[in-house]
Every structure is written in C-alpha cells, then in structure tokens.
Design an enzyme around this catalytic site. Structure first.
Site, PDB file in Angstrom:
ATOM      1  N   THR A 100     -80.405 -40.354  -5.586  1.00 25.64           N
ATOM      2  CA  THR A 100     -79.457 -41.132  -6.389  1.00 25.64           C
ATOM      3  C   THR A 100     -78.089 -40.487  -6.228  1.00 25.64           C
ATOM      4  O   THR A 100     -77.878 -39.351  -6.675  1.00 25.64           O
ATOM      5  CB  THR A 100     -79.850 -41.120  -7.879  1.00 25.64           C
ATOM      6  N   LYS A 175     -78.736 -49.584  -8.674  1.00 35.51           N
ATOM      7  CA  LYS A 175     -79.317 -48.515  -9.505  1.00 35.51           C
ATOM      8  C   LYS A 175     -78.349 -48.134 -10.631  1.00 35.51           C
ATOM      9  O   LYS A 175     -78.743 -47.974 -11.795  1.00 35.51           O
ATOM     10  CB  LYS A 175     -79.631 -47.322  -8.606  1.00 35.51           C
ATOM     11  N   LYS A 250     -76.545 -37.710 -15.588  1.00 30.04           N
ATOM     12  CA  LYS A 250     -76.144 -37.726 -14.172  1.00 30.04           C
ATOM     13  C   LYS A 250     -75.867 -39.172 -13.722  1.00 30.04           C
ATOM     14  O   LYS A 250     -74.828 -39.454 -13.126  1.00 30.04           O
ATOM     15  CB  LYS A 250     -77.262 -37.128 -13.296  1.00 30.04           C
TER      16      LYS A 250
END
Ligand code: NAD
Length: 305
Positions: A100, A175, A250
């Site tokens: 990611t 995402k 994050k």
C-alpha cells in the site's frame, strides 16, 4: 495452470502467507526478506529462499513486492544512481506491487518499470493477515488490461475479489478512497454508540435499529466497536486487531497526500487522519482501529454529569 517462476520480495505479515499460497498452488516461488527469521519461516512454508532479491529476480517471470511503504518499493526497484531489481530482470518482466503506497509513488514506480523495458501493475490488497492466510484477499489493480489478464490466475490463488480499476496508480487510488470511507465511518459509528450511552440508549437497541436502517455499514455490522452485538468483532477480544490503528493512520496519511495533491476539499478525510494519527501514537499502535471508541468515550462527560 501454467507454472510460473515468481520472485517474492517482502515476507512479512502479509507477504509470507501470500508467497506460501502461491508455492502451495504449484508455482516456483523464490522469496527474499531482509530479516533472516522471516526467510526461515517462509522456507518452512514451501517458499524457496534466494540469496538476494536480485538473484530471485534474475530467474523470475514475475516480481511481486509486499513492502512497508513507497520508499521501499522505489528503492528495491532501483534508479540510475542506485541500480536495483529493474536492471536485473529479464526484458518484459511483470512487476506486481501489492504494497500500500501513495498513488504518486505508485505511478513513479510504474514509470521506472516501463522505462527499464518491463511491465507494471499496482495491486494493493484489503483483507488483512486473515485474508492473506485464507487466500480471500481483495485486490485493487491498476495497469494495462493485458498485464492484468496475465496476473489474474496468480491473484486468484491469493485472493477472492479482484477488480481492475484502470491505469497505473488507480489500484492504489481505489484502496485509498475505500479506506477513507472506512476510517470516517468507523469514527461515525463510535460517536453514535457513545452518544447513545450518554442518552441512556443500550448498545443492543442502537445496533438493532441502525443495522437494519440507513446507518448500516461494515464498521457497524462487521467491526462493531462495542462488545456484544457482533460476537466476532475486535471489541469482544479487547480490541486485538484486526486492522490496527497504526495501519489506518498510515492509509489515511496516503489519503491526505492524495487530497492535498489534487487540491480538493475533504474535511472529514483530513479530520479522520488527525484522529487516527494521534490514536496510533498511543493504544492504536497495537490495537484495532475500532478501539477509537475508547478515545471518544474518554472525551465524553459521565452520563448525567
Ligand atoms: P511487514 O512489515 O510485516 O512486512 C514487510 C516486510 O518487508 C518486512 O518483513 C521487511 O523486512 C521487508 N522488507 C523491507 N525492505 C525490504 C527489502 N529491501 N528487501 C526485502 N525485504 C524488505 O508489513 P505487512 O503487514 O506485511 O504489510 C505489507 C504491506 O501491505 C504494507 O504496505 C501494508 O500497508 C499493506 N497491508 C497490510 C495489511 C495488514 O493487515 N498487515 C493489510 C492490507 C495492506
């Protein structure tokens, strides 16, 4: 299925089970991690361990990376100043990054891959360690249709729901947008339960109403932040993750970066990022992100006070 030789770089919480599932499906998986214990653990799960990521890459048809952040992906891919995997790979190798990372870094990485004569896909996942172990991950993929079709049989070994979202970086975009919904809605559900407590409303009554009304969402009906209504939610096991507050912080940091670089207004996304960043510095470093309800409750006055 055709047997593929796969270099798998990053054998941590997510990478190890993903690599093991590929090996279990009959592919030759050449794995590498900087941490010796993780290399040993992956070997025990059927992954062949290479001497280095470069050595694994030289033999591979496809290079999968599952690394902590964008800087790690860009560093292992390499640059003119500090050559890395891109200069070791056979021409036309498919580089599939499942980490990611920001949309911007993902596009930068894809450009570097293409400039080196290879092919790139970004394919971040959701589903966590359980999804990686059980091969039920969701993959959000960015890149060319032909490359997506080639990678699909491998993604199907590791996951269940696989969506081609568009060109390079758009897997990461999907995402980041999904997790922004999730982060905000988990706070909204937590605030509603604490407000209910203040008003004398039982958790069960609020759940029974909202789960069957317009307040229905994953943060309520799967990740319910109070113990009781959803027995499998982290609240029932002292907020053991699940998905930690640190990982949510994050991901919302990546959302903030995307919000700032596009110049849009996203008041709730930015506010949620600040809330989780503070949480991640305390309990949220190791507990589930739904534990944010405890921070909200601490900030509330005693009912009736
Ligand atoms: P992790 O820290 O457990 O694993 C990353 C691994 O990469 C580490 O073992 C580290 O030693 C290794 N590494 C770093 N630099 C390297 C290098 N140069 N060469 C070889 N190995 C190197 O992290 P994780 O939980 O497996 O997450 C990986 C990625 O997946 C992250 O981007 C994370 O945001 C994302 N993700 C994690 C989860 C989750 O629940 N853990 C869920 C969805 C997405």
């Amino acid at each position: 299925m055709r047997m593929t030789t796969i270099a798998f770089v990053g054998l941590g919480h997510m990478g190890a089970p993903m690599a093991a599932n590929l090996a279990g499906a009959g592919h030759r998986v050449l794995g590498f991690d900087l941490v010796a214990e993780l290399r040993d653990a992956a070997r025990d799960r059927g992954v062949e361990i290479a001497d280095s990521a470069e050595q694994a890459t030289r033999e591979a048809d496809i290079v999968i990376t599952m690394l902590p952040a964008g800087k790690h992906v860009l560093a292992v891919y390499g640059s003119a100043a500090a050559p890395g995997l891109l200069s070791e790979a056979k021409p036309g190798t498919l580089f599939l990054d499942c980490s990611t990372i920001s949309v911007e870094e993902s596009r930068q990485a894809a450009d570097a891959v293409r400039e080196a004569g290879h092919r790139a896909l970004d394919a971040p996942v959701s589903g966590g360690v359980v999804g990686a172990e059980q091969a039920t991950l969701a993959f959000m993929v960015g890149g060319e249709q032909g490359d997506f079709s080639e990678a699909l049989p491998l993604l199907e070994v590791m996951g269940k729901r696989i969506v081609h979202c568009g060109s390079s970086g758009l897997g990461q975009a999907a995402k980041v947008c999904n997790n922004m919904i999730l982060g905000i809605s988990q706070i909204a559900v937590a605030e509603a339960f604490v407000l209910g407590e203040q008003l004398g409303l039982s958790h069960e009554a609020l759940y029974d109403v909202a789960a069957n009304a317009s307040g229905q969402c994953w943060a309520l009906t799967t990740n319910c932040p109070v113990p009781g209504p959803v027995p499998t939610s982290p609240a029932n096991r002292d907020y053991q993750p699940g998905f930690s507050g640190a990982l949510m912080a994050k991901d919302l940091g990546l959302a903030r970066h995307a919000i700032e670089t596009t110049g849009m207004q996203a008041a709730l996304g930015l506010h949620a990022e600040r809330i989780y960043a503070a949480y991640a510095e305390g309990d949220g470093a190791t507990t589930d992100f739904s534990g944010i309800i405890n921070v909200i409750r601490e900030g509330a006055e005693e009912p009736g006070a």
